[in-house]
Write a protein that holds these residues in place. Structure first.
Motif, PDB file in Angstrom:
ATOM      1  N   SER A   1       0.882  -1.332   0.065  1.00 39.95           N
ATOM      2  CA  SER A   1       0.074   0.193   0.545  1.00 39.95           C
ATOM      3  C   SER A   1       0.936   1.504   0.107  1.00 39.95           C
ATOM      4  O   SER A   1       0.791   2.122  -0.165  1.00 39.95           O
ATOM      5  N   THR A   2       2.037   1.310   0.476  1.00 42.96           N
ATOM      6  CA  THR A   2       3.396   2.301   0.348  1.00 42.96           C
ATOM      7  C   THR A   2       3.823   2.358  -0.844  1.00 42.96           C
ATOM      8  O   THR A   2       4.405   2.972  -0.576  1.00 42.96           O
ATOM      9  N   LEU A   3       3.878   1.610  -1.566  1.00 44.12           N
ATOM     10  CA  LEU A   3       4.247   2.139  -2.486  1.00 44.12           C
ATOM     11  C   LEU A   3       3.852   2.920  -3.998  1.00 44.12           C
ATOM     12  O   LEU A   3       4.608   3.127  -5.002  1.00 44.12           O
ATOM     13  N   SER A   4       2.536   3.163  -3.989  1.00 43.77           N
ATOM     14  CA  SER A   4       2.378   3.939  -4.386  1.00 43.77           C
ATOM     15  C   SER A   4       3.043   5.647  -4.612  1.00 43.77           C
ATOM     16  O   SER A   4       2.482   6.486  -4.605  1.00 43.77           O
ATOM     17  N   ASP A   5       3.412   5.645  -3.320  1.00 42.17           N
ATOM     18  CA  ASP A   5       4.369   7.640  -2.538  1.00 42.17           C
ATOM     19  C   ASP A   5       5.066   7.217  -3.293  1.00 42.17           C
ATOM     20  O   ASP A   5       6.401   6.474  -3.044  1.00 42.17           O
ATOM     21  N   GLU A   6       5.634   8.587  -3.588  1.00 43.54           N
ATOM     22  CA  GLU A   6       6.380   8.568  -3.966  1.00 43.54           C
ATOM     23  C   GLU A   6       8.051   9.137  -3.474  1.00 43.54           C
ATOM     24  O   GLU A   6       9.297   8.440  -4.341  1.00 43.54           O
ATOM     25  N   ARG A   7       6.791   9.513  -2.255  1.00 40.84           N
ATOM     26  CA  ARG A   7       8.776   9.690  -1.105  1.00 40.84           C
ATOM     27  C   ARG A   7       9.489   8.510  -0.872  1.00 40.84           C
ATOM     28  O   ARG A   7      10.125   8.318  -0.146  1.00 40.84           O
ATOM     29  N   THR A   8       8.458   7.325  -0.474  1.00 37.74           N
ATOM     30  CA  THR A   8       9.038   5.612  -0.564  1.00 37.74           C
ATOM     31  C   THR A   8      10.316   5.082  -1.487  1.00 37.74           C
ATOM     32  O   THR A   8      11.011   5.067  -1.278  1.00 37.74           O
ATOM     33  N   ILE A   9       9.588   5.611  -2.849  1.00 37.05           N
ATOM     34  CA  ILE A   9      10.369   5.026  -3.924  1.00 37.05           C
ATOM     35  C   ILE A   9      11.176   5.602  -4.005  1.00 37.05           C
ATOM     36  O   ILE A   9      12.757   4.959  -4.515  1.00 37.05           O
ATOM     37  N   GLU A  10      11.748   6.566  -3.866  1.00 37.58           N
ATOM     38  CA  GLU A  10      12.209   8.046  -4.049  1.00 37.58           C
ATOM     39  C   GLU A  10      13.905   6.894  -2.445  1.00 37.58           C
ATOM     40  O   GLU A  10      14.926   6.481  -2.788  1.00 37.58           O
ATOM     41  N   LYS A  11      12.944   6.865  -1.778  1.00 39.97           N
ATOM     42  CA  LYS A  11      13.808   6.238  -0.124  1.00 39.97           C
ATOM     43  C   LYS A  11      14.386   4.904  -0.314  1.00 39.97           C
ATOM     44  O   LYS A  11      15.436   4.394   0.156  1.00 39.97           O
ATOM     45  N   LEU A  12      13.203   4.223  -1.340  1.00 42.24           N
ATOM     46  CA  LEU A  12      14.332   2.429  -1.437  1.00 42.24           C
ATOM     47  C   LEU A  12      14.996   2.652  -2.811  1.00 42.24           C
ATOM     48  O   LEU A  12      15.968   2.122  -2.596  1.00 42.24           O
ATOM     49  N   GLN A  13      15.215   4.296  -3.277  1.00 41.19           N
ATOM     50  CA  GLN A  13      16.234   4.023  -4.753  1.00 41.19           C
ATOM     51  C   GLN A  13      17.377   4.585  -4.094  1.00 41.19           C
ATOM     52  O   GLN A  13      18.278   3.887  -4.135  1.00 41.19           O
ATOM     53  N   ILE A  14      17.580   5.536  -2.547  1.00 41.93           N
ATOM     54  CA  ILE A  14      18.251   5.151  -2.138  1.00 41.93           C
ATOM     55  C   ILE A  14      19.205   4.635  -1.277  1.00 41.93           C
ATOM     56  O   ILE A  14      20.073   4.404  -1.747  1.00 41.93           O
ATOM     57  N   GLU A  15      18.633   3.424  -0.869  1.00 40.88           N
ATOM     58  CA  GLU A  15      18.961   1.521  -0.403  1.00 40.88           C
ATOM     59  C   GLU A  15      19.179   0.864  -1.653  1.00 40.88           C
ATOM     60  O   GLU A  15      20.453   0.496  -1.133  1.00 40.88           O
ATOM     61  N   LYS A  16      18.456   1.375  -2.540  1.00 43.24           N
ATOM     62  CA  LYS A  16      19.267   0.056  -3.827  1.00 43.24           C
ATOM     63  C   LYS A  16      20.122   0.845  -4.875  1.00 43.24           C
ATOM     64  O   LYS A  16      21.283  -0.504  -4.837  1.00 43.24           O
ATOM     65  N   THR A  17      20.776   1.497  -4.671  1.00 39.75           N
ATOM     66  CA  THR A  17      21.574   2.502  -5.530  1.00 39.75           C
ATOM     67  C   THR A  17      22.710   2.230  -4.269  1.00 39.75           C
ATOM     68  O   THR A  17      23.953   1.435  -4.768  1.00 39.75           O
ATOM     69  N   TYR A  18      22.992   2.139  -3.082  1.00 38.21           N
ATOM     70  CA  TYR A  18      23.996   1.574  -2.304  1.00 38.21           C
ATOM     71  C   TYR A  18      24.075   0.337  -2.308  1.00 38.21           C
ATOM     72  O   TYR A  18      25.813  -0.080  -2.341  1.00 38.21           O
ATOM     73  N   TRP A  19      23.346  -0.223  -2.084  1.00 36.49           N
ATOM     74  CA  TRP A  19      23.901  -1.740  -1.471  1.00 36.49           C
ATOM     75  C   TRP A  19      24.267  -2.160  -3.605  1.00 36.49           C
ATOM     76  O   TRP A  19      25.211  -3.341  -3.677  1.00 36.49           O
TER      77      TRP A  19
END
Length: 270
Positions: A131-149
């Motif tokens: 339910s949170t994956l439609s939120d733009e800010r949530t996606i941005e934070k996930l992108q930070i993690e993904k890019t780092y790892w």
């Protein structure tokens, strides 16, 4: 003022001095449940793999945790793992997004679960409700993690409430007591498991839990003895079972003795 010029949140700065480092039983998560103003679904649960208490911040995190804690190939599980702010600042600049902050002070970005396997492989897991994956800010934070790892050469995956069924979660929670034997308890060995399965094989199409109760009466043993052996055998990977189906519905014919430990319990452990 650019994000790079902003100070780190004082509470995060303090936590970094004592938390988020170490391995196994010595690891302390960056965020503990007592840090939260409202506990919500958060839970503190003993880890079979690590031998320490784990701080999980949601029911979905609990579901992800118990999958990996049951996997015999898991060597370590570190929850609420902090990512260096210097790295997340650089990533945010590269991606053109705002760094996580609170009242003008930078917040440390954390990964929900960092898994180490016996093979040496690592997996970083972000745990989020669908339910949170439609939120733009949530996606941005996930992108930070993904890019780092991915920059560290570590596999990154998203784990949602769709990844573990209600019966599977129920089963893994039911098995957990058998993972934590008290020193004074008698360890159930492979021969006892074999004997149980031989007895159950005579009732192939019937429900295993009910037959276990019948076998207790038939052999004059303490009520729950056969079920305890069944639970121990599955928890310790001596018996394979249809883990996606509620244990209340397991048929005797669906239970088989294993020759070696199971290597995975789902797509996220492969």
């Amino acid at each position: 003022m650019s994000d790079t010029d902003k100070p780190l949140d004082p509470s995060d700065e303090k936590r970094l001095k004592t938390r988020g480092s170490g391995m196994g039983k010595d690891y302390i998560p960056f965020i503990c449940i007592q840090d939260l103003s409202s506990s919500g679904e958060s839970i503190r649960i003993p880890g079979h793999t690590t031998g320490r208490a784990h701080h999980l911040l949601s029911g979905i995190e609990l579901g992800a945790f118990i999958i990996f804690d049951w996997n015999p190939q898991t060597r370590d599980i570190r929850e609420q793992f902090p990512i260096p702010v210097s790295d997340t600042l650089t990533i945010c600049q590269q991606l053109g997004i705002k760094h996580p902050q609170l009242r003008g002070k930078l917040k440390v970005v954390t990964t929900d679960l960092l898994i180490d396997f016996n093979s040496g492989r690592k997996m970083a897991l972000a745990v989020k409700p669908v339910s949170t994956l439609s939120d733009e800010r949530t996606i941005e934070k996930l992108q930070i993690e993904k890019t780092y790892w991915e920059g560290c050469g570590v596999e990154w995956k998203l784990f949602t409430d769709r990844e573990i069924s209600k019966p599977m979660k129920e089963n893994l929670l039911w098995l957990r007591p058998a993972l934590h034997d008290a020193p004074e308890q008698t360890v159930i060995d492979r021969e006892e498991v074999k004997s149980l399965l031989e007895r159950l094989s005579e009732y192939a199409g019937l429900t295993a839990t009910r037959i276990c109760a019948r076998l207790d009466d038939q052999y004059g043993v303490e009520p729950g003895s056969h079920l305890q052996t069944l639970r121990y055998g599955i928890a310790r990977h001596l018996i394979t079972a249809p883990i996606q189906t509620s244990y209340h519905d397991w048929k005797c014919s669906e239970l088989q003795q294993t020759s070696q430990a199971i290597t995975s319990v789902g797509a996220y452990a492969n």
